[in-house]
Design a protein around this motif. Structure first.
Motif, short mmCIF file in Angstrom:
data_model
loop_
_atom_site.label_atom_id
_atom_site.label_comp_id
_atom_site.label_asym_id
_atom_site.label_seq_id
_atom_site.Cartn_x
_atom_site.Cartn_y
_atom_site.Cartn_z
N LYS A 302 -2.29 -4.12 3.77
CA LYS A 302 -2.57 -4.24 2.34
C LYS A 302 -4.04 -3.96 2.04
N GLU A 305 -4.49 -0.24 2.12
CA GLU A 305 -4.00 0.33 0.87
C GLU A 305 -5.02 0.13 -0.25
N ARG A 309 -7.00 3.01 -2.27
CA ARG A 309 -6.78 3.06 -3.73
C ARG A 309 -8.12 3.04 -4.47
#
Length: 433
Positions: A302, A305, A309
């Motif tokens: 996570k 990610e 992002r």
């Protein structure tokens, strides 16, 4: 800054706790400063100034890193962070009542008329008073108020902030968001700002970019807000002041997007360093022991990610405006490859120096060397100081890298290949390689 109800009414995350007074506990990859007195903070300024001068004298477009907990009393950062978080939470509470729960931070917009009714119903301000808030600050002219408009109501440049009240969710009572500083607290805040100003001016004079390091999540809202104030002043023509975003935080993307939107509206250059984060074990222990939500992403995947992002959002901004700059501070090969691929797709050339890379001295040279040879701006983060202070830091770095020996073998093979390539190319001692 504490509410009138006293320290016990303060939120758990933003209270000073003796058990976590030594912020080195569980921190193996970051330098930690302790507040002794104001004279010690002035000594830190002198050290930082020497560091800026050394960076300016050794390379063009150098960086120098500072930590705000070295420049003042951390208690102030705790209290100011709590104020900022409470004010933002109140905004999202109003948004939920207008049926906008769950929207991204930048997409959330309060309808001014409904907001004024809610403020009046809560007893915070009459419609006439709140109308003056928005017209006086030229806000809400579109009929809506977003998070940046909302934040500006507690901007240090407005007198309005002293009048603001927020409801205490537990007691239902209205409390002043900002109660008066004691004279000493007021002086401590001013001294911290003055020290930041001294460092920023020296950095601008010597052509060095000043990187404000991220710290624990309970200090970070204040650190980011103070860094934004410096960016507003010093980043008009180019990015001199860089803020740091920790992508292991659940709110990292919201923080990046909101701050970048502020830079767009005000026309200054957005400078940022992206890291994964250095305080995970301590943050999780503190949250569990004191009973507040863990601010860290649940898994490493996570966090990856989130990093990609945030990075992609910044790279898109570089493509569209060329007024953003990012340092990809990472030892992760996949992240470096992701950055290179996206730069190529977006048409961002290394020579523009809008994207740079950073690794720690003595680590991941198999990433650093090829990037430098390919023409990318790449930096080594250099710890320095008395041996008795630097060695514990370096030993913690080794402890942090539990898979170090596996990577060390790979790094040794890559370095040996690089040595042989240079030897046969006749460029072993060529400083340009």
């Amino acid at each position: 800054l504490a509410s009138c109800a006293g320290a016990e009414q303060r939120e758990k995350q933003y209270r000073a706790h003796r058990g976590f007074g030594d912020r080195r506990g569980g921190v193996i990859s970051a330098r930690t400063y302790f507040y002794a007195d104001e004279a010690k903070c002035d000594q830190h300024v002198e050290i930082f100034l020497r560091c800026i001068d050394a960076s300016g004298g050794s390379s063009e477009d150098g960086f120098s890193a500072i930590k705000l907990t070295a420049l003042g009393r951390p208690q102030f950062l705790l209290q100011f962070s709590e104020v900022l978080v409470k004010w933002r939470r109140f905004f999202h509470q109003m948004a939920a009542e207008q049926g906008q729960a769950g929207r991204a931070a930048l997409e959330t917009k309060l309808e001014v008329e409904k907001l004024q009714e809610a403020l009046a119903n809560l007893g915070i301000a009459t419609k006439a008073e709140s109308q003056h808030w928005f017209t006086g600050e030229n806000l809400g002219l579109s009929g809506t108020v977003d998070l940046l408009d909302w934040n500006s109501l507690i901007d240090s440049r407005t007198k309005l902030s002293k009048l603001l009240l927020v409801p205490n969710m537990k007691t239902g009572q209205l409390e002043p968001l900002l109660s008066r500083f004691t004279e000493e607290e007021d002086l401590q805040m001013k001294r911290m700002l003055q020290r930041m100003d001294v460092l920023a001016k020296r950095a601008a004079e010597t052509g060095v970019r000043l990187m404000v390091d991220a710290e624990q999540s309970y200090f970070q809202p204040a650190i980011s807000r103070l860094t934004l104030e410096m960016q507003r002043r010093f980043n008009r023509d180019r990015a001199i002041i860089f803020n740091t975003y920790q992508c292991y935080l659940k709110e990292a993307y919201d923080n990046v997007t909101v701050d970048m939107e502020l830079s767009r509206r005000e026309g200054w250059h957005f400078g940022t360093k992206l890291v994964r984060g250095a305080y995970m074990e301590q943050e999780r222990n503190r949250a569990a022991q004191l009973g507040y939500e863990d601010p860290i992403n649940p898994t490493y995947e996570k966090t990856n990610e989130m990093y990609h992002r945030c990075l992609d959002y910044i790279l898109e901004e570089i493509k569209h405006s060329r007024k953003a700059n990012v340092m990809v501070a990472s030892h992760n090969e996949d992240t470096v490859k992701f950055t290179l691929r996206r730069m190529m797709e977006l048409g961002i050339h290394p020579s523009e120096k809008k994207v740079s890379f950073g690794q720690l001295l003595g680590m991941c040279d198999q990433i650093t060397f090829p990037l430098g040879q390919a023409g990318f701006p790449v930096y080594k983060y250099v710890p320095y100081g008395p041996v008795n202070e630097v060695l514990p830091y370096l030993s913690r770095r080794a402890q942090e890298n539990r898979g170090f020996m596996k990577r060390a073998n790979r790094e040794r093979d890559l370095l040996w290949s690089e040595f042989k390539r240079r030897l046969f190319a006749g460029s072993l001692f060529d400083p340009s390689h």
